[in-house]
Design an enzyme around this catalytic site. Structure first.
Site, mmCIF file in Angstrom:
data_model
loop_
_atom_site.group_PDB
_atom_site.id
_atom_site.type_symbol
_atom_site.label_atom_id
_atom_site.label_comp_id
_atom_site.label_asym_id
_atom_site.label_seq_id
_atom_site.Cartn_x
_atom_site.Cartn_y
_atom_site.Cartn_z
ATOM 1 N NE ARG A 111 2.264 -3.102 5.614
ATOM 2 C CZ ARG A 111 2.503 -3.665 6.780
ATOM 3 N NH1 ARG A 111 1.879 -3.247 7.844
ATOM 4 N NH2 ARG A 111 3.374 -4.641 6.887
ATOM 5 C CB SER B 7 -1.288 -6.820 13.866
ATOM 6 O OG SER B 7 -1.873 -6.666 12.589
ATOM 7 C CD GLU C 230 -0.811 -10.655 11.681
ATOM 8 O OE1 GLU C 230 -0.647 -11.438 10.723
ATOM 9 O OE2 GLU C 230 -0.094 -9.662 11.874
#
Length: 270
Positions: A22, A121, A105
């Site tokens: 990513r 997450s 988060e």
């Protein structure tokens, strides 16, 4: 992924092209936009007329913006994941303040590593939500410990100019590509914004920004979404989570304020 010339720019950056990690894809998109070529998601061949049934929400958003994804590439931009940490918690989600749990988060559990991935997450939030609920169940929750009084006036109106400056600095110096001079400039600016804040909201934003920028300045390597053009390689000895406090980052800000400000502190393109 293509640029304005129709070129698949990720193929030259990584063997996996668009399927690269990513952070590498984000920097590739960032570089194309910064170079003025733009970046686009081209789904015309892969989906074409099936776009509307496969991705209804995205299709509706594109149409609302005047883009037909069945016949046009979709403009894209990288989202900067400013930090991979948060409030330090134990394996039950307990923070250092009795009666305060944190999950998802906002917390620092280490589950998501140096690249915040949506699937990690989500799983982390589900696991820690259950652990926190179990830990709270049947307990008599104590009154929260009293925190030090905040010097910032509570009734002050949010300063739009200060918020805009903070956001601009975060994007320019603490975003996808970072460097030491830019981070130092950001740290000095956020410390000043925090001191001068006339509202709780702006003060809190400046505090959060200061924690992120100072931590990034202090980590002299590149790891996942934290990429520094002046320290582009990873350092094996730093392959671990670190912790900090607001007092510690304010000390960093004070030390940087004593140094001469460089003539330029612009982000560099890799």
């Amino acid at each position: 992924l293509i640029n304005g010339r129709g070129e698949r720019f990720m193929a030259a950056r990584h063997p996996l092209a668009e399927l690269a990690p990513r952070d590498i894809v984000a920097r590739g998109v960032f570089a194309e936009i910064a170079a003025g070529r733009g970046a686009f998601l081209d789904a015309r061949q892969a989906l074409g007329a099936r776009f509307a049934t496969k991705f209804r929400t995205v299709h509706a958003s594109c149409i609302a913006a005047g883009i037909d994804p069945t016949t046009q590439p979709i403009p894209i931009a990288p989202a900067a994941h400013y930090h991979m940490g948060g409030i330090a918690v134990d394996d039950r989600g307990r923070s250092s303040i009795d009666g305060l749990w944190a999950g998802g988060e906002v917390s620092s559990t280490g589950a998501h590593g140096a690249n915040r991935l949506a699937s990690n997450s989500l799983l982390e939030a589900v696991v820690y939500a259950a652990r926190i609920a179990d830990d709270i169940a049947g307990r008599t929750t104590p009154s929260p410990a009293r925190l030090a009084d905040v010097a910032t006036p509570r009734g002050g109106a949010s300063d739009a100019a200060a918020v805009n400056r903070l956001r601009t600095l975060m994007s320019a110096h603490v975003g996808v590509i970072r460097n030491g001079d830019g981070l130092a400039d950001a740290v000095r600016s956020f410390a000043a914004l925090e001191r001068e804040a006339t509202s709780i909201a702006v003060g809190n934003m400046a505090t959060a920004a200061l924690l992120v920028a100072a931590s990034a300045w202090n980590r002299r390597e590149s790891r996942g979404a934290h990429f520094r053009s002046d320290h582009a390689a990873d350092v094996p000895a730093l392959a671990q989570r670190t912790t900090t406090t607001l007092a510690a980052v304010r000390e960093i800000a004070d030390s940087l304020s004593e140094r001469p400000t460089p003539r330029t502190a612009q982000p560099m393109i890799a």
